[in-house]
Write an enzyme that holds these catalytic residues in place. Structure first.
Site, PDB file in Angstrom:
ATOM      1  N   ARG A 175       0.876  -1.396  -0.095  1.00 31.73           N
ATOM      2  CA  ARG A 175      -0.055   0.041   0.125  1.00 31.73           C
ATOM      3  C   ARG A 175       0.816   1.171   0.032  1.00 31.73           C
ATOM      4  O   ARG A 175       0.483   2.329   0.734  1.00 31.73           O
ATOM      5  CB  ARG A 175      -1.113   0.035   1.078  1.00 31.73           C
ATOM      6  CG  ARG A 175      -1.781  -1.103   1.253  1.00 31.73           C
ATOM      7  CD  ARG A 175      -2.812  -1.173  -0.020  1.00 31.73           C
ATOM      8  NE  ARG A 175      -3.487  -2.400  -0.066  1.00 31.73           N
ATOM      9  CZ  ARG A 175      -3.314  -3.322  -0.876  1.00 31.73           C
ATOM     10  NH1 ARG A 175      -2.097  -3.471  -1.671  1.00 31.73           N
ATOM     11  NH2 ARG A 175      -3.964  -4.526  -0.675  1.00 31.73           N
ATOM     12  N   CYS A 225     -10.419  -0.571   4.014  1.00 30.40           N
ATOM     13  CA  CYS A 225      -9.605  -0.913   5.126  1.00 30.40           C
ATOM     14  C   CYS A 225      -9.062   0.271   5.848  1.00 30.40           C
ATOM     15  O   CYS A 225      -8.266   1.029   5.243  1.00 30.40           O
ATOM     16  CB  CYS A 225      -8.496  -2.123   5.275  1.00 30.40           C
ATOM     17  SG  CYS A 225      -9.046  -3.607   4.624  1.00 30.40           S
ATOM     18  N   GLU A 294      -4.288   3.178   6.985  1.00 29.61           N
ATOM     19  CA  GLU A 294      -3.971   2.654   5.637  1.00 29.61           C
ATOM     20  C   GLU A 294      -4.825   3.788   4.734  1.00 29.61           C
ATOM     21  O   GLU A 294      -4.344   4.554   3.706  1.00 29.61           O
ATOM     22  CB  GLU A 294      -4.954   1.350   5.042  1.00 29.61           C
ATOM     23  CG  GLU A 294      -4.739   1.265   3.513  1.00 29.61           C
ATOM     24  CD  GLU A 294      -5.243  -0.225   3.191  1.00 29.61           C
ATOM     25  OE1 GLU A 294      -5.127  -1.105   3.913  1.00 29.61           O
ATOM     26  OE2 GLU A 294      -5.918  -0.277   1.856  1.00 29.61           O
TER      27      GLU A 294
HETATM   28  C1  FAD Z   1     -15.704  -0.470  -0.559  1.00 32.94           C
HETATM   29  C2  FAD Z   1     -14.261  -0.266  -0.653  1.00 32.94           C
HETATM   30  C3  FAD Z   1     -13.664  -1.497  -0.862  1.00 32.94           C
HETATM   31  C4  FAD Z   1     -12.103  -1.181  -1.095  1.00 32.94           C
HETATM   32  N1  FAD Z   1     -10.970  -2.092  -1.207  1.00 32.94           N
HETATM   33  C5  FAD Z   1      -9.935  -2.146  -1.506  1.00 32.94           C
HETATM   34  C6  FAD Z   1      -8.721  -3.075  -1.475  1.00 32.94           C
HETATM   35  O1  FAD Z   1      -9.432  -4.324  -1.932  1.00 32.94           O
HETATM   36  N2  FAD Z   1      -7.663  -2.953  -1.781  1.00 32.94           N
HETATM   37  C7  FAD Z   1      -7.191  -1.634  -1.873  1.00 32.94           C
HETATM   38  O2  FAD Z   1      -5.868  -1.448  -2.010  1.00 32.94           O
HETATM   39  N3  FAD Z   1      -7.886  -0.566  -1.320  1.00 32.94           N
HETATM   40  C8  FAD Z   1      -9.222  -0.840  -1.153  1.00 32.94           C
HETATM   41  N4  FAD Z   1     -10.158   0.319  -1.142  1.00 32.94           N
HETATM   42  C9  FAD Z   1      -9.460   1.777  -0.756  1.00 32.94           C
HETATM   43  C10 FAD Z   1      -9.481   2.766  -1.992  1.00 32.94           C
HETATM   44  O3  FAD Z   1     -10.404   2.258  -2.981  1.00 32.94           O
HETATM   45  C11 FAD Z   1      -8.420   2.191  -2.823  1.00 32.94           C
HETATM   46  O4  FAD Z   1      -7.289   2.902  -1.984  1.00 32.94           O
HETATM   47  C12 FAD Z   1      -8.377   3.446  -4.229  1.00 32.94           C
HETATM   48  O5  FAD Z   1      -7.206   2.944  -4.930  1.00 32.94           O
HETATM   49  C13 FAD Z   1      -8.112   5.037  -3.803  1.00 32.94           C
HETATM   50  O6  FAD Z   1      -8.156   5.524  -4.902  1.00 32.94           O
HETATM   51  P1  FAD Z   1      -8.892   6.950  -5.038  1.00 32.94           P
HETATM   52  O7  FAD Z   1      -8.900   7.535  -6.242  1.00 32.94           O
HETATM   53  O8  FAD Z   1     -10.222   6.926  -4.373  1.00 32.94           O
HETATM   54  O9  FAD Z   1      -7.911   7.974  -3.842  1.00 32.94           O
HETATM   55  P2  FAD Z   1      -8.282   9.006  -2.968  1.00 32.94           P
HETATM   56  O10 FAD Z   1      -8.882   8.451  -1.832  1.00 32.94           O
HETATM   57  O11 FAD Z   1      -8.902  10.097  -3.681  1.00 32.94           O
HETATM   58  O12 FAD Z   1      -6.838   9.384  -2.700  1.00 32.94           O
HETATM   59  C14 FAD Z   1      -6.012   8.340  -1.980  1.00 32.94           C
HETATM   60  C15 FAD Z   1      -4.544   8.887  -1.852  1.00 32.94           C
HETATM   61  O13 FAD Z   1      -4.108   8.982  -2.992  1.00 32.94           O
HETATM   62  C16 FAD Z   1      -3.584  10.174  -3.562  1.00 32.94           C
HETATM   63  N5  FAD Z   1      -3.760  10.357  -4.731  1.00 32.94           N
HETATM   64  C17 FAD Z   1      -4.854  10.369  -5.589  1.00 32.94           C
HETATM   65  N6  FAD Z   1      -4.850  10.507  -6.940  1.00 32.94           N
HETATM   66  C18 FAD Z   1      -3.581  10.746  -6.819  1.00 32.94           C
HETATM   67  C19 FAD Z   1      -2.608  11.541  -8.033  1.00 32.94           C
HETATM   68  N7  FAD Z   1      -3.242  11.717  -9.202  1.00 32.94           N
HETATM   69  N8  FAD Z   1      -1.329  11.737  -7.937  1.00 32.94           N
HETATM   70  C20 FAD Z   1      -0.812  11.636  -6.585  1.00 32.94           C
HETATM   71  N9  FAD Z   1      -1.626  11.274  -5.521  1.00 32.94           N
HETATM   72  C21 FAD Z   1      -2.883  11.002  -5.583  1.00 32.94           C
HETATM   73  C22 FAD Z   1      -4.371  11.107  -2.728  1.00 32.94           C
HETATM   74  O14 FAD Z   1      -3.730  12.660  -2.396  1.00 32.94           O
HETATM   75  C23 FAD Z   1      -4.553  10.422  -1.315  1.00 32.94           C
HETATM   76  O15 FAD Z   1      -3.320  10.622  -0.469  1.00 32.94           O
HETATM   77  C24 FAD Z   1     -11.342   0.248  -0.787  1.00 32.94           C
HETATM   78  C25 FAD Z   1     -12.362   1.234  -0.781  1.00 32.94           C
HETATM   79  C26 FAD Z   1     -13.764   1.132  -0.524  1.00 32.94           C
HETATM   80  C27 FAD Z   1     -14.737   2.084  -0.373  1.00 32.94           C
END
Ligand code: FAD
Length: 309
Positions: A175, A225, A294
């Site tokens: 992660r 998580c 996380e």
């Molecule tokens: C129901 C559910 C299930 C999930 N299951 C998993 C799983 O199985 N495995 C897993 O790893 N995660 C899981 N997640 C967590 C999440 O979906 C992932 O971590 C996802 O990849 C986050 O992407 P996001 O675009 O929503 O990021 P955001 O939540 O918008 O941002 C997360 C971080 O990434 C940074 N970020 C975002 N975009 C950029 C960019 N372009 N450049 C630099 N930094 C950036 C942000 O600044 C922040 O620090 C789950 C979430 C939910 C709600």
């Protein structure tokens, strides 16, 4: 904000006093005093240049599925990438390269690869959010993490310059991604590398990943998580054995089906953080194990809720 000069942009991709709660899966968070929503690489570069020339810090928001944003107003500019969404495919023999803008939903990237029988990203099945968020946190499952399929990343540095990184020079941890550790840069686009397989086999692997999610509460407001697994252990198991399932603070409640998920039932960001800290304390007291977050905690917190840590 130190310099509230209004940017002179012809396109209207700058918004003011925008509530962030509707943009994050937990549904909490204050308003952003200023938010850039670039649609193209040039607009993204324009936003970063303006921020740089005004001496501002910034926060990048993708799909908001892995962040806890405080209830207070977000003072520094937010760059929301969700309108930067496009996939271009290049083929070379058995390899398909997918060039994706950072705001492209990961589920669209996976859907395109499954439709064509390209293998490599099945570990991302069921993960919400954008390509940028996925690589920033090296998202994944038991089947692997997305970093393993990254061919290259284009980032924008705080001064607006572009850098192209080869996937192999990036340190992909559990992660974590070395590009964003302690560095203020933005992923502008990502190229994923996938390999021709059979549609059935790719679909089977994705379905297997989905089966691993059977205990996740998908119909509630969560952010995945809350804590990372400590080495050799499962955070969910430790939280469960510490009696966390079902406990609540205000409108935040630990899921009954998965102890590492906090559901928001009309609570606040403070409720969620208080509950997370309480759970972390329970695990520390019972097992002596410290859990690392996380989810990314952002915004202004006058003081973290006191749970007697
Ligand atoms: C129901 C559910 C299930 C999930 N299951 C998993 C799983 O199985 N495995 C897993 O790893 N995660 C899981 N997640 C967590 C999440 O979906 C992932 O971590 C996802 O990849 C986050 O992407 P996001 O675009 O929503 O990021 P955001 O939540 O918008 O941002 C997360 C971080 O990434 C940074 N970020 C975002 N975009 C950029 C960019 N372009 N450049 C630099 N930094 C950036 C942000 O600044 C922040 O620090 C789950 C979430 C939910 C709600």
């Amino acid at each position: 904000m130190r310099n509230p000069t209004v940017p002179d942009f012809s396109g209207s991709y700058v918004r003011y006093n925008t509530p962030l709660a509707p943009l994050v899966t937990w549904g909490v968070g204050g308003a952003a005093r200023m938010m850039f929503v670039p649609r193209t690489e040039d607009e993204l570069a324009g936003a970063v240049s303006w921020i740089h020339s005004n001496g501002e810090d910034f926060f990048v928001l993708g799909g908001g599925s892995n962040v806890l944003i405080s209830d207070a107003a977000f003072e520094i500019p937010v760059i929301n990438t969700v309108k930067m969404s496009a996939i271009t495919v290049r083929r070379s023999g058995d390899t398909a390269y997918m060039d994706c803008l950072a705001g492209t939903p990961m589920k669209e990237v996976l859907a395109l690869s499954l439709k064509n029988g390209w293998s490599g990203l099945e570990c991302a099945a069921g993960i919400p959010g954008t390509v940028g968020g996925a690589i920033a946190g090296n998202a994944g499952s038991k089947a692997g993490s997305v970093g393993a399929s990254v061919e290259s990343v284009v980032t924008l540095e705080p001064d607006g310059s572009r850098t192209v990184w080869s996937g192999s020079e990036i340190n992909w941890g559990y992660r974590s991604c070395s590009l964003f550790e302690g560095e203020k840069r933005i992923a502008q686009s990502v190229t994923f590398r996938t390999t021709s397989s059979s549609k059935d086999e790719a679909a089977r692997l994705a379905a297997e990943t989905m089966r691993g999610r059977k205990f996740q509460p998908v119909s509630s407001r969560t952010a995945g998580c809350v804590f990372k697994n400590p080495p050799g252990n499962s955070a969910g198991k430790l939280l469960d054995m510490s009696g966390c399932k079902g406990i609540s603070v205000g409108g935040a409640r630990v899921s009954e089906s998965h102890a590492n998920f906090i559901e928001n039932h009309c609570g606040s960001a403070r409720d969620i953080l208080s509950l997370a800290l309480l759970c972390r304390k329970k695990v520390l007291m019972k097992f002596g194990t410290h859990l690392d977050f996380e989810v990314k905690i952002a915004g202004i917190w006058e003081a973290w809720p006191d749970v007697g840590e």
